[in-house]
Design a protein around this motif. Structure first.
Motif, PDB file in Angstrom:
ATOM      1  N   VAL A  60       0.950  -1.079   0.070  1.00  0.00           N
ATOM      2  CA  VAL A  60       0.019   0.000  -0.131  1.00  0.00           C
ATOM      3  C   VAL A  60       0.754   1.274   0.005  1.00  0.00           C
ATOM      4  CG1 VAL A  60      -1.833   1.293   1.361  1.00  0.00           C
ATOM      5  CG2 VAL A  60      -1.813  -1.303   1.264  1.00  0.00           C
ATOM      6  N   VAL A  61       0.693   2.124  -0.842  1.00  0.00           N
ATOM      7  CA  VAL A  61       1.450   3.199  -0.912  1.00  0.00           C
ATOM      8  C   VAL A  61       0.339   4.591  -0.826  1.00  0.00           C
ATOM      9  CG1 VAL A  61       2.900   4.654  -2.334  1.00  0.00           C
ATOM     10  CG2 VAL A  61       3.189   2.593  -2.541  1.00  0.00           C
ATOM     11  N   ALA A  62       0.639   5.315  -0.030  1.00  0.00           N
ATOM     12  CA  ALA A  62      -0.333   6.512   0.306  1.00  0.00           C
ATOM     13  C   ALA A  62       0.359   7.776   0.529  1.00  0.00           C
ATOM     14  CB  ALA A  62      -1.292   6.259   1.632  1.00  0.00           C
ATOM     15  N   GLU A  63       0.126   8.719  -0.249  1.00  0.00           N
ATOM     16  CA  GLU A  63       0.568  10.030  -0.274  1.00  0.00           C
ATOM     17  C   GLU A  63      -0.450  11.054   0.188  1.00  0.00           C
ATOM     18  OE1 GLU A  63       3.064  11.300  -3.716  1.00  0.00           O
ATOM     19  OE2 GLU A  63       4.343   9.930  -3.261  1.00  0.00           O
ATOM     20  N   GLY A  64      -0.051  11.935   1.165  1.00  0.00           N
ATOM     21  CA  GLY A  64      -0.870  12.775   1.729  1.00  0.00           C
ATOM     22  C   GLY A  64      -0.511  13.397   3.058  1.00  0.00           C
ATOM     23  N   PRO A  65      -1.397  14.065   3.664  1.00  0.00           N
ATOM     24  CA  PRO A  65      -1.146  14.606   5.110  1.00  0.00           C
ATOM     25  C   PRO A  65      -0.685  13.320   5.935  1.00  0.00           C
ATOM     26  CG  PRO A  65      -3.155  15.548   4.251  1.00  0.00           C
ATOM     27  CD  PRO A  65      -2.668  14.494   3.247  1.00  0.00           C
ATOM     28  N   ARG A  66       0.294  13.686   6.703  1.00  0.00           N
ATOM     29  CA  ARG A  66       0.735  12.729   7.836  1.00  0.00           C
ATOM     30  C   ARG A  66      -0.270  11.984   8.508  1.00  0.00           C
ATOM     31  NH1 ARG A  66       5.124  10.417   9.826  1.00  0.00           N
ATOM     32  NH2 ARG A  66       6.700  11.257   8.838  1.00  0.00           N
ATOM     33  N   ASP A  67      -0.984  12.913   9.037  1.00  0.00           N
ATOM     34  CA  ASP A  67      -2.276  12.541   9.931  1.00  0.00           C
ATOM     35  C   ASP A  67      -3.153  11.521   9.305  1.00  0.00           C
ATOM     36  OD1 ASP A  67      -3.406  14.587   8.540  1.00  0.00           O
ATOM     37  OD2 ASP A  67      -4.305  15.466  10.198  1.00  0.00           O
ATOM     38  N   ARG A  68      -3.438  11.848   7.894  1.00  0.00           N
ATOM     39  CA  ARG A  68      -4.198  10.869   7.160  1.00  0.00           C
ATOM     40  C   ARG A  68      -3.545   9.646   6.851  1.00  0.00           C
ATOM     41  NH1 ARG A  68      -8.330  14.882   3.641  1.00  0.00           N
ATOM     42  NH2 ARG A  68      -8.526  16.393   5.737  1.00  0.00           N
ATOM     43  N   CYS A  69      -2.512   9.676   6.464  1.00  0.00           N
ATOM     44  CA  CYS A  69      -1.749   8.449   6.218  1.00  0.00           C
ATOM     45  C   CYS A  69      -1.698   7.550   7.313  1.00  0.00           C
ATOM     46  CB  CYS A  69      -0.247   8.668   5.844  1.00  0.00           C
ATOM     47  SG  CYS A  69      -0.108   9.517   3.895  1.00  0.00           S
ATOM     48  N   GLU A  70      -1.390   8.121   8.731  1.00  0.00           N
ATOM     49  CA  GLU A  70      -1.546   7.393  10.010  1.00  0.00           C
ATOM     50  C   GLU A  70      -2.813   6.463  10.267  1.00  0.00           C
ATOM     51  OE1 GLU A  70      -0.106  10.254  12.399  1.00  0.00           O
ATOM     52  OE2 GLU A  70       2.266   9.910  12.219  1.00  0.00           O
ATOM     53  N   LEU A  71      -3.881   7.543   9.842  1.00  0.00           N
ATOM     54  CA  LEU A  71      -5.350   6.558   9.889  1.00  0.00           C
ATOM     55  C   LEU A  71      -5.338   5.468   9.095  1.00  0.00           C
ATOM     56  CD1 LEU A  71      -7.664   9.929   9.829  1.00  0.00           C
ATOM     57  CD2 LEU A  71      -7.048   8.256  11.835  1.00  0.00           C
ATOM     58  N   LEU A  72      -5.028   5.799   7.932  1.00  0.00           N
ATOM     59  CA  LEU A  72      -4.773   4.626   7.142  1.00  0.00           C
ATOM     60  C   LEU A  72      -3.968   3.377   7.518  1.00  0.00           C
ATOM     61  CD1 LEU A  72      -5.859   3.051   4.401  1.00  0.00           C
ATOM     62  CD2 LEU A  72      -4.037   4.139   3.249  1.00  0.00           C
ATOM     63  N   LEU A  73      -2.760   3.613   7.846  1.00  0.00           N
ATOM     64  CA  LEU A  73      -2.006   2.850   8.596  1.00  0.00           C
ATOM     65  C   LEU A  73      -2.461   1.966   9.807  1.00  0.00           C
ATOM     66  CD1 LEU A  73       0.767   1.206   8.578  1.00  0.00           C
ATOM     67  CD2 LEU A  73       1.729   3.232  10.019  1.00  0.00           C
ATOM     68  N   GLU A  74      -3.323   2.796  10.607  1.00  0.00           N
ATOM     69  CA  GLU A  74      -3.985   2.193  11.774  1.00  0.00           C
ATOM     70  C   GLU A  74      -4.727   1.204  11.364  1.00  0.00           C
ATOM     71  OE1 GLU A  74      -6.850   3.931  15.352  1.00  0.00           O
ATOM     72  OE2 GLU A  74      -5.256   5.240  14.518  1.00  0.00           O
ATOM     73  N   TRP A  75      -5.954   1.580  10.300  1.00  0.00           N
ATOM     74  CA  TRP A  75      -6.800   0.835   9.976  1.00  0.00           C
ATOM     75  C   TRP A  75      -6.024  -0.658   9.495  1.00  0.00           C
ATOM     76  CZ3 TRP A  75      -7.766  -1.193   4.990  1.00  0.00           C
ATOM     77  CH2 TRP A  75      -8.934  -1.826   4.712  1.00  0.00           C
ATOM     78  N   LEU A  76      -5.059  -0.365   8.738  1.00  0.00           N
ATOM     79  CA  LEU A  76      -4.322  -1.747   8.220  1.00  0.00           C
ATOM     80  C   LEU A  76      -3.962  -2.654   9.258  1.00  0.00           C
ATOM     81  CD1 LEU A  76      -1.915  -0.221   5.457  1.00  0.00           C
ATOM     82  CD2 LEU A  76      -3.855  -1.628   4.937  1.00  0.00           C
ATOM     83  N   ARG A  77      -3.668  -1.984  10.617  1.00  0.00           N
ATOM     84  CA  ARG A  77      -3.217  -2.930  11.721  1.00  0.00           C
ATOM     85  C   ARG A  77      -4.321  -3.437  12.655  1.00  0.00           C
ATOM     86  NH1 ARG A  77       2.147   0.751  12.366  1.00  0.00           N
ATOM     87  NH2 ARG A  77       3.713  -0.714  11.501  1.00  0.00           N
ATOM     88  N   THR A  78      -5.561  -2.676  12.564  1.00  0.00           N
ATOM     89  CA  THR A  78      -6.722  -2.958  13.569  1.00  0.00           C
ATOM     90  C   THR A  78      -7.029  -4.543  13.602  1.00  0.00           C
ATOM     91  OG1 THR A  78      -8.361  -2.126  12.001  1.00  0.00           O
ATOM     92  CG2 THR A  78      -7.223  -0.763  13.311  1.00  0.00           C
ATOM     93  N   GLY A  79      -7.008  -4.957  12.332  1.00  0.00           N
ATOM     94  CA  GLY A  79      -7.802  -6.512  12.183  1.00  0.00           C
ATOM     95  C   GLY A  79      -9.161  -6.180  11.595  1.00  0.00           C
ATOM     96  N   ASP A  80      -9.701  -5.064  11.547  1.00  0.00           N
ATOM     97  CA  ASP A  80     -11.089  -4.726  11.105  1.00  0.00           C
ATOM     98  C   ASP A  80     -10.778  -4.637   9.483  1.00  0.00           C
ATOM     99  OD1 ASP A  80     -13.744  -4.096  10.735  1.00  0.00           O
ATOM    100  OD2 ASP A  80     -13.406  -1.886  10.974  1.00  0.00           O
ATOM    101  N   THR A  81     -10.031  -5.542   8.925  1.00  0.00           N
ATOM    102  CA  THR A  81      -9.836  -5.690   7.500  1.00  0.00           C
ATOM    103  C   THR A  81     -10.417  -7.073   6.936  1.00  0.00           C
ATOM    104  OG1 THR A  81      -7.788  -6.655   7.896  1.00  0.00           O
ATOM    105  CG2 THR A  81      -7.806  -4.156   7.704  1.00  0.00           C
ATOM    106  N   PRO A  82     -10.630  -7.185   5.580  1.00  0.00           N
ATOM    107  CA  PRO A  82     -10.863  -8.550   5.325  1.00  0.00           C
ATOM    108  C   PRO A  82      -9.476  -9.508   5.231  1.00  0.00           C
ATOM    109  CG  PRO A  82     -11.028  -6.854   3.494  1.00  0.00           C
ATOM    110  CD  PRO A  82     -10.477  -6.139   4.612  1.00  0.00           C
ATOM    111  N   GLY A  83      -9.778 -10.960   5.268  1.00  0.00           N
ATOM    112  CA  GLY A  83      -8.651 -11.665   5.424  1.00  0.00           C
ATOM    113  C   GLY A  83      -8.077 -11.554   6.867  1.00  0.00           C
ATOM    114  N   ARG A  84      -6.864 -11.846   7.010  1.00  0.00           N
ATOM    115  CA  ARG A  84      -6.301 -11.918   8.348  1.00  0.00           C
ATOM    116  C   ARG A  84      -4.862 -11.442   8.002  1.00  0.00           C
ATOM    117  NH1 ARG A  84      -5.478 -16.781   8.521  1.00  0.00           N
ATOM    118  NH2 ARG A  84      -3.216 -16.868   8.386  1.00  0.00           N
ATOM    119  N   VAL A  85      -4.726 -10.248   8.834  1.00  0.00           N
ATOM    120  CA  VAL A  85      -3.295  -9.639   8.724  1.00  0.00           C
ATOM    121  C   VAL A  85      -2.415 -10.004   9.887  1.00  0.00           C
ATOM    122  CG1 VAL A  85      -2.225  -7.189   9.267  1.00  0.00           C
ATOM    123  CG2 VAL A  85      -4.418  -7.364   7.876  1.00  0.00           C
ATOM    124  N   GLU A  86      -1.327 -10.470   9.583  1.00  0.00           N
ATOM    125  CA  GLU A  86      -0.526 -11.098  10.359  1.00  0.00           C
ATOM    126  C   GLU A  86       0.628  -9.878  10.862  1.00  0.00           C
ATOM    127  OE1 GLU A  86       1.237 -14.448   8.927  1.00  0.00           O
ATOM    128  OE2 GLU A  86      -0.727 -15.468   8.947  1.00  0.00           O
TER     129      GLU A  86
END
Length: 105
Positions: A60-86
């Motif tokens: 995943v590559v995201a460019e934009g304001p740091r706080d918004r990139c951090e929100l996307l990164l937090e979502w990637l890590r939360t487990g509230d994603t399809p599949g299973r993030v290890e």
């Protein structure tokens, strides 16, 4: 979990950055890229892409304001994603530009 490098956590929240993340686990064939794009669009102000890699990870590559990139990164890590993030590993750097919107590749 992941490794933060290149000054993560430094700078102003609105600073424009590039966040590249590699997501490990059961993340292909489950709609992960589609949901990542949907969340990037929901957060707003992000451009970039989500791409399946040959080794089973999603990049995943995201460019934009740091706080918004951090929100996307937090979502990637939360487990509230399809599949299973290890795990998620990311790097931070200056934006390179050249993107229109947020794409699935």
């Amino acid at each position: 979990m992941g490794t933060r490098t290149e000054g993560a956590g430094e700078g102003a929240a609105g600073e424009t950055v590039r966040m590249t993340a590699w997501v490990r686990g059961q993340v292909q064939g489950v709609g992960f890229r589609w949901f990542t794009r949907a969340n990037a669009l929901r957060i707003g102000g992000l451009e970039g892409f989500a791409l399946n890699l040959g080794d089973g990870r999603v990049q995943v590559v995201a460019e934009g304001p740091r706080d918004r990139c951090e929100l996307l990164l937090e979502w990637l890590r939360t487990g509230d994603t399809p599949g299973r993030v290890e795990g998620v590993t990311e790097i931070w750097g200056p934006p390179r530009g050249g993107y229109e919107g947020f794409a699935i590749r």
